[in-house]
Design a protein around this motif. Structure first.
Motif, PDB file in Angstrom:
ATOM      1  N   ARG A  95       0.835  -1.205   0.000  1.00  0.00           N
ATOM      2  CA  ARG A  95       0.000   0.000   0.000  1.00  0.00           C
ATOM      3  C   ARG A  95       0.872   1.257   0.000  1.00  0.00           C
ATOM      4  O   ARG A  95       0.562   2.248  -0.687  1.00  0.00           O
ATOM      5  CB  ARG A  95      -0.911  -0.019   1.229  1.00  0.00           C
ATOM      6  CG  ARG A  95      -1.923   1.118   1.278  1.00  0.00           C
ATOM      7  CD  ARG A  95      -2.824   0.974   2.497  1.00  0.00           C
ATOM      8  NE  ARG A  95      -3.861   1.998   2.512  1.00  0.00           N
ATOM      9  CZ  ARG A  95      -3.681   3.248   2.944  1.00  0.00           C
ATOM     10  NH1 ARG A  95      -2.497   3.631   3.408  1.00  0.00           N
ATOM     11  NH2 ARG A  95      -4.680   4.122   2.913  1.00  0.00           N
ATOM     12  N   THR A  96       1.960   1.197   0.769  1.00  0.00           N
ATOM     13  CA  THR A  96       2.873   2.346   0.805  1.00  0.00           C
ATOM     14  C   THR A  96       3.478   2.601  -0.569  1.00  0.00           C
ATOM     15  O   THR A  96       3.596   3.760  -1.020  1.00  0.00           O
ATOM     16  CB  THR A  96       3.992   2.100   1.840  1.00  0.00           C
ATOM     17  OG1 THR A  96       3.392   1.927   3.130  1.00  0.00           O
ATOM     18  CG2 THR A  96       4.959   3.274   1.884  1.00  0.00           C
ATOM     19  N   GLU A 100       3.113   5.793  -3.010  1.00  0.00           N
ATOM     20  CA  GLU A 100       4.296   6.442  -3.579  1.00  0.00           C
ATOM     21  C   GLU A 100       4.109   6.651  -5.085  1.00  0.00           C
ATOM     22  O   GLU A 100       4.467   7.706  -5.631  1.00  0.00           O
ATOM     23  CB  GLU A 100       5.536   5.586  -3.314  1.00  0.00           C
ATOM     24  CG  GLU A 100       6.825   6.180  -3.858  1.00  0.00           C
ATOM     25  CD  GLU A 100       8.033   5.275  -3.620  1.00  0.00           C
ATOM     26  OE1 GLU A 100       9.112   5.574  -4.191  1.00  0.00           O
ATOM     27  OE2 GLU A 100       7.909   4.280  -2.877  1.00  0.00           O
ATOM     28  N   ALA A 101       3.519   5.629  -5.725  1.00  0.00           N
ATOM     29  CA  ALA A 101       3.305   5.723  -7.171  1.00  0.00           C
ATOM     30  C   ALA A 101       2.197   6.713  -7.523  1.00  0.00           C
ATOM     31  O   ALA A 101       2.081   7.146  -8.679  1.00  0.00           O
ATOM     32  CB  ALA A 101       2.958   4.349  -7.731  1.00  0.00           C
ATOM     33  N   ALA A 102       1.377   7.078  -6.541  1.00  0.00           N
ATOM     34  CA  ALA A 102       0.308   8.043  -6.806  1.00  0.00           C
ATOM     35  C   ALA A 102       0.826   9.466  -6.909  1.00  0.00           C
ATOM     36  O   ALA A 102       0.068  10.383  -7.237  1.00  0.00           O
ATOM     37  CB  ALA A 102      -0.750   7.959  -5.697  1.00  0.00           C
ATOM     38  N   ASP A 220      -4.643   5.482 -11.042  1.00  0.00           N
ATOM     39  CA  ASP A 220      -4.600   4.015 -10.927  1.00  0.00           C
ATOM     40  C   ASP A 220      -3.885   3.592  -9.636  1.00  0.00           C
ATOM     41  O   ASP A 220      -4.298   2.641  -8.965  1.00  0.00           O
ATOM     42  CB  ASP A 220      -3.886   3.410 -12.139  1.00  0.00           C
ATOM     43  CG  ASP A 220      -4.720   3.541 -13.405  1.00  0.00           C
ATOM     44  OD1 ASP A 220      -5.955   3.661 -13.281  1.00  0.00           O
ATOM     45  OD2 ASP A 220      -4.125   3.528 -14.497  1.00  0.00           O
ATOM     46  N   ALA A 221      -2.817   4.270  -9.310  1.00  0.00           N
ATOM     47  CA  ALA A 221      -2.073   3.953  -8.092  1.00  0.00           C
ATOM     48  C   ALA A 221      -2.923   4.193  -6.845  1.00  0.00           C
ATOM     49  O   ALA A 221      -2.908   3.410  -5.892  1.00  0.00           O
ATOM     50  CB  ALA A 221      -0.785   4.773  -8.036  1.00  0.00           C
ATOM     51  N   ARG A 226      -6.335   1.899  -2.445  1.00  0.00           N
ATOM     52  CA  ARG A 226      -7.648   1.756  -1.815  1.00  0.00           C
ATOM     53  C   ARG A 226      -8.070   0.289  -1.777  1.00  0.00           C
ATOM     54  O   ARG A 226      -8.597  -0.193  -0.767  1.00  0.00           O
ATOM     55  CB  ARG A 226      -8.677   2.585  -2.583  1.00  0.00           C
ATOM     56  CG  ARG A 226     -10.083   2.497  -2.001  1.00  0.00           C
ATOM     57  CD  ARG A 226     -11.021   3.431  -2.741  1.00  0.00           C
ATOM     58  NE  ARG A 226     -11.005   3.170  -4.177  1.00  0.00           N
ATOM     59  CZ  ARG A 226     -11.547   3.974  -5.094  1.00  0.00           C
ATOM     60  NH1 ARG A 226     -12.115   5.112  -4.718  1.00  0.00           N
ATOM     61  NH2 ARG A 226     -11.509   3.656  -6.368  1.00  0.00           N
ATOM     62  N   SER A 227      -7.833  -0.437  -2.862  1.00  0.00           N
ATOM     63  CA  SER A 227      -8.216  -1.849  -2.878  1.00  0.00           C
ATOM     64  C   SER A 227      -7.340  -2.676  -1.928  1.00  0.00           C
ATOM     65  O   SER A 227      -7.792  -3.684  -1.370  1.00  0.00           O
ATOM     66  CB  SER A 227      -8.120  -2.414  -4.302  1.00  0.00           C
ATOM     67  OG  SER A 227      -6.779  -2.348  -4.782  1.00  0.00           O
TER      68      SER A 227
END
Length: 315
Positions: A95-96, A100-102, A220-221, A226-227
């Motif tokens: 998730r981290t 980071e990719a977001a 998408d990130a 969230r998922s």
């Protein structure tokens, strides 16, 4: 002419023999009790006490076995809990990385690298789910199944009204329609003394059933992160279930120990010999037997003297 002795003198010798045999028998009983430490060595020693003590001994052995079963069950759950703890750490790391990719400060090459890293972490979750105990897989869905009161679409959870929601413990419940899909821990002496445990399928098949790893764009990130919250909720739900059962097993073990100890003390009152008393009885009967032997020797001497006098008078 044969000389036969009748009357009090002969009966006195026989009486002394009977008394000596009685003392010897009591000495033997005391010696046996001191040697074994038990007051009841044969059913004839105390038939009622023997029956009661045998039932209590059976109960004690059952209680001790129940305690051992509870400890073994706790060991099994510790293995499962350790594997799930690893999964929780890995999912948090995934998730981290998704968060980071977001961030749009990353280049496309950075996103590719993060995708590979997240996929590697995902594989580690499945690897941790293949943990075994005594040759059996614990977290592959053989010992419990759950159902969720939500539906998913592209990693987004929706409630029964079609509204977006976040998976919570209240949305998860165990399916109990198959009695074979449970772990049963026999923790007592009776058939109903059982603790039931459920272990869900923690492999990718379920944990990541609504997770799609995609960090190619910032949106998408964020959706991936969230998922992954749902995956984390499932793992934490199973961890909480295990913790609850372990706590119950600890209380059960403590209770079994207490009952076993109390029953053992009661059994000791019935079966165990009073060592000081038995040694006293042994010494007393030993002294009495030696005294009786001396009296028999004296009686034999007196009888022999009497016989000699009779023979002399006849000659």
């Amino acid at each position: 002419m044969a000389l036969t002795i009748h009357g009090p003198m002969a009966r006195g010798a026989e009486g002394l023999t009977t008394i000596m045999n009685s003392h010897q028998t009591e000495m033997g009983k005391s010696l046996e009790r001191v040697s074994t430490g038990l007051k009841i060595n044969h059913a004839g020693d105390d038939s009622a006490g023997n029956a009661i003590s045998e039932k209590m001994l059976t109960q004690i052995r059952a209680l001790d076995q129940g305690e051992e079963n509870a400890q073994n069950a706790n060991s099994l759950l510790k293995i499962a809990d350790a594997a799930i703890s690893t999964m929780v750490d890995v999912i948090r790391a995934m998730r981290t990385k998704a968060l980071e990719a977001a961030n749009d400060s990353l280049s496309q090459d950075d996103r590719v690298a993060l995708t590979n890293e997240i996929n590697q972490l995902r594989d580690q979750v499945t690897a941790s789910a293949l943990v075994t105990h005594n040759g059996r897989y614990l977290l592959t869905g053989d010992y419990g199944a759950i159902e969720e009161a939500v539906t998913y679409e592209n990693g987004v959870a929706y409630d029964s009204d079609g509204e977006k929601t976040k998976l919570s413990f209240n949305d998860i419940s165990w399916k109990n329609d198959d009695d074979d899909r449970h772990l049963y821990f026999q923790v007592g002496e009776h058939k109903g003394d059982v603790i039931t445990a459920n272990l869900m399928n923690m492999t990718e098949e379920y944990i990541f059933s609504d997770v799609k790893i995609n960090v190619s764009t910032s949106d998408d990130a964020a959706d991936t992160a969230r998922s992954l919250d749902n995956a984390l909720t499932r793992a934490l739900y199973q961890q909480a279930e295990i913790g609850t059962i372990q706590e119950r097993l600890e209380y059960t073990t403590s209770n079994l120990q207490m009952v076993s100890n109390e029953t053992t003390e009661s059994l000791s009152t019935i079966r165990d010999a009073d060592m000081a008393k038995e040694m006293t009885n042994y010494v007393k009967n030993n002294v009495l037997m030696q005294a009786t032997q001396s009296m028999m020797a004296q009686a034999n001497t007196s009888l022999a003297t009497f016989i000699d006098l009779i023979r002399d008078s006849l000659t």
